[in-house]
Design an enzyme around this catalytic site. Structure first.
Site, PDB file in Angstrom:
ATOM      1  N   CYS A  58      -0.454   4.904  -5.752  1.00  0.00           N
ATOM      2  CA  CYS A  58      -0.914   3.538  -5.982  1.00  0.00           C
ATOM      3  C   CYS A  58      -1.644   3.004  -4.750  1.00  0.00           C
ATOM      4  O   CYS A  58      -2.758   3.440  -4.487  1.00  0.00           O
ATOM      5  CB  CYS A  58       0.232   2.657  -6.442  1.00  0.00           C
ATOM      6  SG  CYS A  58      -0.360   1.302  -7.462  1.00  0.00           S
ATOM      7  N   GLU A 112       6.574   8.791  -9.814  1.00  0.00           N
ATOM      8  CA  GLU A 112       7.999   8.816  -9.469  1.00  0.00           C
ATOM      9  C   GLU A 112       8.889   8.227 -10.561  1.00  0.00           C
ATOM     10  O   GLU A 112      10.047   8.624 -10.703  1.00  0.00           O
ATOM     11  CB  GLU A 112       8.241   8.092  -8.137  1.00  0.00           C
ATOM     12  CG  GLU A 112       8.062   6.571  -8.129  1.00  0.00           C
ATOM     13  CD  GLU A 112       6.627   6.111  -7.887  1.00  0.00           C
ATOM     14  OE1 GLU A 112       5.690   6.898  -8.121  1.00  0.00           O
ATOM     15  OE2 GLU A 112       6.442   4.940  -7.489  1.00  0.00           O
ATOM     16  N   HIS A 156       2.272   5.604 -10.978  1.00  0.00           N
ATOM     17  CA  HIS A 156       3.528   5.895 -10.276  1.00  0.00           C
ATOM     18  C   HIS A 156       4.249   7.073 -10.935  1.00  0.00           C
ATOM     19  O   HIS A 156       5.081   6.861 -11.821  1.00  0.00           O
ATOM     20  CB  HIS A 156       4.447   4.674 -10.309  1.00  0.00           C
ATOM     21  CG  HIS A 156       3.958   3.537  -9.493  1.00  0.00           C
ATOM     22  ND1 HIS A 156       4.406   3.277  -8.224  1.00  0.00           N
ATOM     23  CD2 HIS A 156       3.042   2.581  -9.767  1.00  0.00           C
ATOM     24  CE1 HIS A 156       3.789   2.204  -7.740  1.00  0.00           C
ATOM     25  NE2 HIS A 156       2.962   1.768  -8.667  1.00  0.00           N
TER      26      HIS A 156
HETATM   27  N1  GLN Z   1      -1.443  -3.670  -4.085  1.00  0.00           N
HETATM   28  C1  GLN Z   1      -2.120  -2.735  -4.907  1.00  0.00           C
HETATM   29  C2  GLN Z   1      -2.583  -3.336  -6.221  1.00  0.00           C
HETATM   30  O1  GLN Z   1      -2.084  -4.349  -6.623  1.00  0.00           O
HETATM   31  C3  GLN Z   1      -1.285  -1.500  -5.142  1.00  0.00           C
HETATM   32  C4  GLN Z   1      -0.028  -1.776  -5.899  1.00  0.00           C
HETATM   33  C5  GLN Z   1       1.010  -0.689  -5.777  1.00  0.00           C
HETATM   34  O2  GLN Z   1       0.970   0.120  -4.856  1.00  0.00           O
HETATM   35  N2  GLN Z   1       1.972  -0.673  -6.681  1.00  0.00           N
HETATM   36  O3  GLN Z   1      -3.431  -2.793  -6.863  1.00  0.00           O
END
Ligand code: GLN
Length: 533
Positions: free
Chosen positions: A384, A512, A510
């Site tokens: 992410c 995970e 994600h």
């Molecule tokens: N802050 C980033 C976004 O909002 C990544 C979010 C995250 O890592 N879950 O896109």
């Protein structure tokens, strides 16, 4: 055969953090291993509608389900143990309960009546509990009540349990998880705090059926007898729960203590099938007897609180077991990293993982680490924000766009390689409005991602507001970055990778959240394998 859904409540006494989630998941695992269907629900007594708006320092990781619910991290344990997906219905907070009762009141559903904690709030709680049973999918619904008995805010939940015990009769039991502190000076385990917490439960009208006692030392027969006597619990229903070396050992410890059999007996379930835990034992055996050991770095900004990255560290454990390897995670604070010290900080590691996150703090450290990994062929997995940082690093140092950034961190950047998602531009409410839950991703054949997954179409869970800016697609690909995973409906970039590198991959989603004991996630498995090479 079971005709009715059986409801099992798990309450906590004496202190918080005793591991109600792990005990619930272990019991569910044992029931599942006997061939029953089980699900687990967490009731959280705080007033946030969901934990999505909470800082990880407050509440650890925010876990995301397929249906896009932002939930308590215990749901991650439930999925990792049971290998079945959870949903919004598996996590309910006081905020959500009140929100729906107040909405109903505004619609006029209670017209003429005073709306009260009993019966309106407790009815809403009971409906949420029974909703899982009413799906017809589960023979057992295990409901974990957050907090500790005696907390003001969990009272309506305990009251709902009291009412359900009456309504459901023999289809409902209560397990009370408690602590037996050890006094070194007298060399004894003490039962008094447990006696008091059971008394408190009794005051609220709830008699626990089973006591699970967390303890650092074996709980002797005499102690069990004493607890049984003071707490009105059968002696064989006083269960010892010793500290375990890994959470994955707990189902076996509970099996040894016959927790599942006692629960089944109390719920009048006769002749249960045998427990079959072969795959689990196999995993545990490999986990506890690895033939090798490596160090990898996890670079994030919440590293003081390991619960912030719970699913990531568990996915690494799963992948380590598959690779017959103990993976030691060095937790590295991104704020401590600079281009100058990066060699000394991460040079000895076998791989780095750059974690998800929000906001500017520590961002330059993450970018410095990614630059080092890219240039030194150190295996890299970015998740992410970690993927977004990889795009920023590439833009700055390969494409020469010195000012490249995400608009999240620098709204005035002249090269917004990461930009706000189109449908985020008019969002005014912060709760539950990110791009959340499972989305499809199409992998390009011949890429590392395709090789890892071994298929073209995958779905992964998301939680973000920003995305790779497709205006830079051409510049990135012409300079060697492969955009190997794309969302087929929106055209959003989901995976970036560098083919000249042994393992350099960033994912907008994600992975995970989907790694389980029986299904370790292929991205983590390949990442650890790359670290071993
Ligand atoms: N802050 C980033 C976004 O909002 C990544 C979010 C995250 O890592 N879950 O896109």
């Amino acid at each position: 055969m079971l005709t009715n859904t059986k409801y099992i409540f798990v309450t906590g006494g004496v202190t918080s953090s005793l591991g109600k989630g792990i005990i619930s998941a272990s019991l569910a695992k044992l029931l599942q291993a006997r061939g029953y269907t089980a699900t687990i629900q967490k009731l959280d007594p705080y007033i946030n509608v969901d934990p999505g708006t909470l800082n990880p320092y407050e509440h650890g990781e925010c876990y995301v389900t397929d249906d896009g619910a932002e939930t308590d991290l215990d749901l991650g344990h439930y999925e990792r143990f049971l290998n079945t997906p959870t949903s919004q219905a598996n996590n309910v907070t006081t905020g959500r309960i009140y929100q729906s009762v107040i909405e109903k009141e505004r619609k006029g559903e209670f017209l003429g009546k005073t709306v009260q904690v009993i019966p309106h709030i407790t009815d809403e709680i009971k409906n949420r509990i029974k909703a899982l049973g009413n799906t017809g999918k589960y023979q057992f619904v295990i409901t974990e009540i957050g907090g500790t008995v005696g907390d003001i805010e969990s009272l309506p939940y305990i009251e709902a349990v009291r009412q359900l015990k009456w309504e459901l009769e023999s289809d409902c039991i209560v397990i009370h998880l408690t602590l037996l502190p050890y006094l070194a000076t007298s060399g004894e385990l003490k039962t008094k705090p447990t006696q008091h917490s059971v008394k408190l439960l009794l005051e609220y009208g709830v008699q626990p059926d089973v006591l699970v006692c967390r303890s650092e030392y074996p709980v002797t027969k005499d102690i069990k007898k004493k607890l049984a006597l003071f707490c009105n619990v059968a002696q064989d229903a006083v269960i010892e729960a010793l500290d375990a070396s890994t959470i994955y050992e707990v189902p076996l410890l509970m099996e040894k203590e016959n927790l599942d059999l006692i629960v089944l007996k109390k719920l009048n379930v006769s002749n249960p099938p045998e427990v079959r835990l072969d795959a689990w034992k196999n995993f545990l055996n490999k986990l506890t007897n690895p033939s090798k050991e490596i160090h990898i770095g996890l670079i994030g900004k919440y590293v003081e609180l390991k619960d912030s990255y719970k699913s990531i560290s568990e996915a690494i454990i799963h992948a380590g077991s598959v690779n017959d390897c103990k993976v030691i995670v060095d937790w590295i604070h991104s704020e401590s990293l600079t281009e100058e010290n990066i060699q000394s900080k991460i040079g000895n590691l076998k791989a780095i993982l750059v974690a998800p996150g929000f906001g500017n703090r520590g961002i330059e450290g993450k970018i410095a680490a990614i630059k080092y990994a890219r240039e030194n062929k150190l295996p890299f997995l970015g998740i992410c924000l970690g993927m977004q940082c990889a795009a920023i690093e590439f833009a700055r140092n390969v494409l020469g766009l010195k000012d490249a950034h995400s608009r999240e961190m620098n709204p005035a950047t002249s090269s917004p390689v990461i930009d706000l998602l189109e449908n985020q531009k008019n969002v005014s409410h912060m709760g539950g409005t990110m791009r959340l839950g499972a989305y499809q991703c199409e992998l390009e054949e011949g890429t590392l991602a395709y090789k890892i997954y071994g298929q073209k179409n995958i779905t992964e869970r998301h939680r973000h507001r920003y995305e790779f800016n497709n205006e830079y697609k051409k510049q990135f690909t012409e300079n060697g970055m492969v955009l190997s995973g794309i969302n087929p409906n929106a055209g959003l970039v989901e995976i970036i990778e560098l083919p000249q590198h042994p393992f350099f991959i960033g994912v907008q989603f994600h992975p995970e959240y989907k790694s389980t004991v029986e299904n370790p996630h292929p991205l983590f498995v390949s990442f650890i394998k790359a670290a071993l090479n």
